[in-house]
Design a protein around this motif. Sequence first.
Motif, PDB file in Angstrom:
ATOM      1  N   TYR A 137      40.652  43.821  41.407  1.00  0.00           N
ATOM      2  CA  TYR A 137      41.592  43.900  40.272  1.00  0.00           C
ATOM      3  C   TYR A 137      42.981  43.383  40.657  1.00  0.00           C
ATOM      4  CZ  TYR A 137      37.964  46.860  38.277  1.00  0.00           C
ATOM      5  OH  TYR A 137      36.768  47.331  37.792  1.00  0.00           O
ATOM      6  N   CYS A 138      43.313  43.544  41.940  1.00  0.00           N
ATOM      7  CA  CYS A 138      44.649  43.154  42.427  1.00  0.00           C
ATOM      8  C   CYS A 138      44.735  41.677  42.794  1.00  0.00           C
ATOM      9  CB  CYS A 138      44.996  43.986  43.660  1.00  0.00           C
ATOM     10  SG  CYS A 138      43.831  43.707  45.023  1.00  0.00           S
ATOM     11  N   GLY A 139      43.635  40.937  42.688  1.00  0.00           N
ATOM     12  CA  GLY A 139      43.663  39.503  42.974  1.00  0.00           C
ATOM     13  C   GLY A 139      43.219  39.111  44.370  1.00  0.00           C
ATOM     14  N   ILE A 140      42.905  40.111  45.215  1.00  0.00           N
ATOM     15  CA  ILE A 140      42.420  39.740  46.555  1.00  0.00           C
ATOM     16  C   ILE A 140      40.936  39.375  46.477  1.00  0.00           C
ATOM     17  CG2 ILE A 140      44.120  41.186  47.750  1.00  0.00           C
ATOM     18  CD1 ILE A 140      41.878  43.158  48.333  1.00  0.00           C
ATOM     19  N   PHE A 141      40.512  38.534  47.425  1.00  0.00           N
ATOM     20  CA  PHE A 141      39.126  38.073  47.472  1.00  0.00           C
ATOM     21  C   PHE A 141      38.423  38.826  48.602  1.00  0.00           C
ATOM     22  CE2 PHE A 141      35.833  34.762  48.380  1.00  0.00           C
ATOM     23  CZ  PHE A 141      35.332  34.606  47.090  1.00  0.00           C
ATOM     24  N   CYS A 142      37.595  39.811  48.242  1.00  0.00           N
ATOM     25  CA  CYS A 142      37.032  40.737  49.233  1.00  0.00           C
ATOM     26  C   CYS A 142      36.323  40.062  50.421  1.00  0.00           C
ATOM     27  CB  CYS A 142      36.110  41.744  48.558  1.00  0.00           C
ATOM     28  SG  CYS A 142      37.024  43.073  47.747  1.00  0.00           S
ATOM     29  N   CYS A 151      44.568  42.403  37.064  1.00  0.00           N
ATOM     30  CA  CYS A 151      46.000  42.350  36.741  1.00  0.00           C
ATOM     31  C   CYS A 151      46.398  41.040  36.067  1.00  0.00           C
ATOM     32  CB  CYS A 151      46.816  42.548  38.011  1.00  0.00           C
ATOM     33  SG  CYS A 151      46.704  44.216  38.676  1.00  0.00           S
ATOM     34  N   TRP A 152      45.522  40.046  36.108  1.00  0.00           N
ATOM     35  CA  TRP A 152      45.810  38.778  35.425  1.00  0.00           C
ATOM     36  C   TRP A 152      45.850  38.949  33.895  1.00  0.00           C
ATOM     37  CZ3 TRP A 152      42.102  39.662  39.082  1.00  0.00           C
ATOM     38  CH2 TRP A 152      40.784  39.852  38.658  1.00  0.00           C
ATOM     39  N   ASP A 153      45.342  40.076  33.402  1.00  0.00           N
ATOM     40  CA  ASP A 153      45.440  40.343  31.955  1.00  0.00           C
ATOM     41  C   ASP A 153      46.767  41.012  31.599  1.00  0.00           C
ATOM     42  OD1 ASP A 153      42.916  39.341  31.414  1.00  0.00           O
ATOM     43  OD2 ASP A 153      41.922  41.282  31.676  1.00  0.00           O
ATOM     44  N   ARG A 189      48.672  34.929  39.691  1.00  0.00           N
ATOM     45  CA  ARG A 189      49.351  33.848  38.938  1.00  0.00           C
ATOM     46  C   ARG A 189      48.418  32.640  38.798  1.00  0.00           C
ATOM     47  NH1 ARG A 189      53.849  35.540  42.742  1.00  0.00           N
ATOM     48  NH2 ARG A 189      54.952  37.113  41.519  1.00  0.00           N
ATOM     49  N   LYS A 190      47.682  32.337  39.870  1.00  0.00           N
ATOM     50  CA  LYS A 190      46.725  31.206  39.821  1.00  0.00           C
ATOM     51  C   LYS A 190      45.600  31.502  38.829  1.00  0.00           C
ATOM     52  CE  LYS A 190      47.541  29.712  44.561  1.00  0.00           C
ATOM     53  NZ  LYS A 190      47.106  29.838  45.947  1.00  0.00           N
ATOM     54  N   ILE A 191      45.127  32.745  38.804  1.00  0.00           N
ATOM     55  CA  ILE A 191      44.044  33.107  37.868  1.00  0.00           C
ATOM     56  C   ILE A 191      44.538  32.982  36.426  1.00  0.00           C
ATOM     57  CG2 ILE A 191      42.516  34.963  37.066  1.00  0.00           C
ATOM     58  CD1 ILE A 191      42.495  36.016  39.990  1.00  0.00           C
ATOM     59  N   LYS A 192      45.773  33.446  36.195  1.00  0.00           N
ATOM     60  CA  LYS A 192      46.351  33.318  34.840  1.00  0.00           C
ATOM     61  C   LYS A 192      46.368  31.854  34.405  1.00  0.00           C
ATOM     62  CE  LYS A 192      49.652  37.211  34.670  1.00  0.00           C
ATOM     63  NZ  LYS A 192      49.502  37.735  33.329  1.00  0.00           N
ATOM     64  N   ILE A 230      39.525  32.330  36.877  1.00  0.00           N
ATOM     65  CA  ILE A 230      39.180  32.984  38.148  1.00  0.00           C
ATOM     66  C   ILE A 230      38.424  32.066  39.118  1.00  0.00           C
ATOM     67  CG2 ILE A 230      37.023  34.082  37.389  1.00  0.00           C
ATOM     68  CD1 ILE A 230      38.148  36.658  38.731  1.00  0.00           C
ATOM     69  N   ASP A 231      37.475  31.286  38.610  1.00  0.00           N
ATOM     70  CA  ASP A 231      36.669  30.462  39.521  1.00  0.00           C
ATOM     71  C   ASP A 231      37.517  29.406  40.219  1.00  0.00           C
ATOM     72  OD1 ASP A 231      34.275  31.803  39.128  1.00  0.00           O
ATOM     73  OD2 ASP A 231      33.823  30.686  37.318  1.00  0.00           O
ATOM     74  N   LYS A 232      38.314  28.663  39.445  1.00  0.00           N
ATOM     75  CA  LYS A 232      39.156  27.616  40.049  1.00  0.00           C
ATOM     76  C   LYS A 232      40.237  28.229  40.937  1.00  0.00           C
ATOM     77  CE  LYS A 232      38.650  23.678  37.095  1.00  0.00           C
ATOM     78  NZ  LYS A 232      39.029  23.059  35.861  1.00  0.00           N
ATOM     79  N   ALA A 233      40.801  29.326  40.494  1.00  0.00           N
ATOM     80  CA  ALA A 233      41.872  29.962  41.269  1.00  0.00           C
ATOM     81  C   ALA A 233      41.362  30.433  42.626  1.00  0.00           C
ATOM     82  CB  ALA A 233      42.451  31.136  40.489  1.00  0.00           C
ATOM     83  N   MET A 234      40.172  30.982  42.648  1.00  0.00           N
ATOM     84  CA  MET A 234      39.651  31.512  43.908  1.00  0.00           C
ATOM     85  C   MET A 234      39.282  30.394  44.893  1.00  0.00           C
ATOM     86  SD  MET A 234      40.006  34.745  44.147  1.00  0.00           S
ATOM     87  CE  MET A 234      41.542  34.537  43.310  1.00  0.00           C
ATOM     88  N   GLU A 235      39.011  29.206  44.357  1.00  0.00           N
ATOM     89  CA  GLU A 235      38.784  28.071  45.271  1.00  0.00           C
ATOM     90  C   GLU A 235      40.069  27.730  46.020  1.00  0.00           C
ATOM     91  OE1 GLU A 235      37.249  24.762  43.015  1.00  0.00           O
ATOM     92  OE2 GLU A 235      35.455  25.910  42.459  1.00  0.00           O
ATOM     93  N   LYS A 236      41.213  28.007  45.389  1.00  0.00           N
ATOM     94  CA  LYS A 236      42.504  27.676  45.998  1.00  0.00           C
ATOM     95  C   LYS A 236      43.311  28.928  46.335  1.00  0.00           C
ATOM     96  CE  LYS A 236      42.667  23.174  43.975  1.00  0.00           C
ATOM     97  NZ  LYS A 236      43.228  22.212  43.099  1.00  0.00           N
TER      98      LYS A 236
END
Length: 151
Positions: A9-14, A101-103, A129-132, A136-142
């Motif tokens: 939820y906080c934007g970290i990638f487990c 949190c991106w919502d 901010r990247k997810i917004k 989510i998919d593109k943001a997590m690639e970067k």
Amino acid sequence: MKSKNNTAYCGIFCPDCIHYKNKYSVYAKSLKDHLTSIEFDKYAKIKSPFGEQFKKYEEFETVLTALAETECNQTCRTGGGCSGVPCKIMECCISKNYEGCWDCSEVDECDKFALLEPRCGEMPKNNIRKIKKNGIDKAMEKRGNFYIWQK
Ligand code: SF4
Ligand code: SF4
């Protein structure tokens, strides 16, 4: 969907977390069991010509136990928080029915991220901010590095 399940939820990638499916807990459990089986704690207490350092054995056991117990085999989203315990950020998102949190429109000023900052710096908020912006998919690639010491 894979990115969502792996993204807290906080934007970290487990999967980038040091605890996630780690090997050190496996080694630590094995070493702990072995040292217990040969009663190394008793050996360490006896004055001997070997190892002045064994005077610190109890501290070592404390750390070894912590290493053995900080295994995390599920992501935040699938396991219900770190070690199954929801943090303030997760609770806040769930109470507002947010996917993450991106919502939320209050990310910049939110102080619930203070617990993550010593290890992760601005990475969680930057990922949000990247997810917004990109989804989510593109943001997590970067996504950013998980820990502040990683280059
Ligand atoms: S749930 Fe917490 S401890 Fe487990 S991998 Fe994710 S961030 Fe790490
Ligand atoms: S206030 Fe917004 S940014 Fe802060 S934890 Fe709750 S949902 Fe996330």
